[in-house]
Design an enzyme around this catalytic site. Structure first.
Site, PDB file in Angstrom:
ATOM      1  N   ALA A 173      32.328  27.709  25.429  1.00 44.35           N
ATOM      2  CA  ALA A 173      33.497  26.912  25.037  1.00 44.35           C
ATOM      3  C   ALA A 173      33.471  25.548  25.722  1.00 44.35           C
ATOM      4  CB  ALA A 173      34.780  27.664  25.385  1.00 44.35           C
ATOM      5  N   ASP A 174      33.127  25.523  26.998  1.00 44.04           N
ATOM      6  CA  ASP A 174      32.984  24.249  27.705  1.00 44.04           C
ATOM      7  C   ASP A 174      31.897  23.394  27.065  1.00 44.04           C
ATOM      8  OD1 ASP A 174      34.892  24.169  29.785  1.00 44.04           O
ATOM      9  OD2 ASP A 174      33.714  25.540  30.998  1.00 44.04           O
TER      10      ASP A 174
END
Length: 409
Positions: free
Chosen positions: A174-175
């Site tokens: 996600a990052d």
């Protein structure tokens, strides 16, 4: 003659921390931008204390930090000191091309550094905000980390097979998705800014970036209204021949989604009798038992090692690869030949080198490399403030008051 990097001459004021934001600004630095990393005095970016050897982390040079902050300059500035911190930051922003921040929505506004304040001072500035859920008030206030977003976004439910618990993807997906989404949007906004003279405010949601990476299951639901199946290591095509198989020494992954690929696979394995089962419509029918296809292929692949099958199947036109570890793939010529890993001076061990991963793209056959190592906290504070037009007396006063910190040898 060495070619100019695409973003040489651009100034980025980087208020980001941990992974998503620093990854976006790392891409800008790799392309030649001057990235000024603004960090709180005393502790700096949280990522400085994470990853690798404990001694490095204790010194604020953890390997996780070094990996995505190479080529940047550090200013240790206390933004909470009002108004000195804000005013000093605005001096930097006045001449900047890009401002990037990944605080929760509202924090930069409270510090006097929100998009309205910045664009009133510098209308050409591209202002990029990253957050867990975007700026909608129902969710904007919630804190977010990668594994939280992986859960909230549905990414964990796409992993594994039916009956498995939710499974986190084994890297900060996600990052990473948010970082590359921000980088892409900044590049687009710069193109527009160069044409219009006006910057944009970019709002990047980690959750939306993750969903965008999950296009196949998301579109599957949107088109059918049904929950996408959890397919584990099976190919999304549903082909009974595609997926992960054991060999005599290591697993391989292969794909036979088309009739030509399936025929080539059968020929390479000496299993011509299986060709008759090629029927993509039947593959999707849960009432059709095709386990014998997979079992027959699996028995054949176990007879020789992964290297043999990788070469033989690819030469036959069947996409296949031995499943490698990270060290194994980094050692391969496909990565070595493009210079994906470069070496910069190690700030923790003078005279030694530190390896840094590169970008996924190359220009004219060359992967961009960092201009230097990641900075010590406050390493460039005095220089950066002088470049922003502050006098020596003004800088000395900020240092004496603790608004600014500089690294001492």
């Amino acid at each position: 003659m060495t070619k100019r990097l695409p973003f040489e001459g651009l100034r980025v004021i980087d208020f980001t921390h941990v992974i998503a934001g620093p990854l976006a600004t790392f891409q800008l630095a790799m392309l030649g931008a001057d990235v000024v990393k603004v960090e709180p005095p005393g502790r700096g970016d949280q990522l400085r204390r994470m990853g690798g050897e404990s001694a490095r982390a204790a010194d604020g040079l953890g390997t996780a930090f070094l990996a995505i902050n190479a080529g940047k300059r550090s200013l240790a500035l206390d933004l909470k000191r009002w108004p000195e911190g804000r005013d000093t930051a605005l001096r930097l922003i006045a001449g900047a091309d890009i401002v990037v921040e990944n605080f929760r929505p509202g924090v930069m506004e409270r510090l006097g550094l929100g998009v309205d304040a910045v664009q009133a001072l510098n209308r050409r500035a591209v202002y990029c905000s990253l957050s867990g859920y975007g700026r909608h008030p129902d969710w904007a206030w919630r804190p977010a980390y990668d594994h939280i977003v992986q859960g909230v976004s549905g990414a964990m439910w796409t992993q594994g097979e039916d009956g498995d618990p939710p499974i986190k993807i084994g890297f900060p997906m996600a990052d990473t998705a948010a970082g590359y989404a921000a980088f892409t949007a900044i590049c687009v906004a710069l193109i527009e800014r160069n044409a219009t003279g006006q910057g944009r405010h970019i709002d990047v949601s980690m959750t939306a970036a993750t969903l965008a990476m999950m296009a196949t299951p998301v579109h599957g639901f949107l088109s059918t209204g049904q929950m996408p199946p959890r397919i584990g290591n099976t190919a999304s095509s549903g082909s009974p021949a595609s997926g992960v198989y054991e060999t005599a020494d290591a697993p391989v992954v292969l794909t036979a989604n088309t009739q030509a690929q399936f025929r080539s696979l059968c020929e390479a394995l000496g299993l011509e009798g299986l060709e008759t089962v090629f029927d993509p419509l039947a593959w999707r029918d849960p009432a059709v038992d095709l386990s014998h296809v997979r079992d027959t292929i699996a028995a054949c692949l176990k007879q020789k090692n992964a290297a043999h099958w990788e070469r033989a199947l690819n030469e036959a036109g069947v996409p296949a690869g031995k499943i490698r570890t990270v060290p194994e793939v980094l050692a391969e010529t496909c990565m070595q030949g493009r210079g994906f890993v470069s070496v910069v001076p190690d700030p923790a061990q003078p005279g030694e080198g530190f390896q840094i991963h590169g970008t996924p793209y190359a220009f004219d056959g060359k992967t961009p490399a960092p201009s230097g190592p990641a900075p010590h906290l406050g390493e460039h504070s005095r220089t950066l403030l002088s470049e922003a037009g502050l006098s020596d007396e003004e800088v000395d006063a900020l240092l004496a008051d603790g608004v600014v910190e500089e690294r001492r040898a």
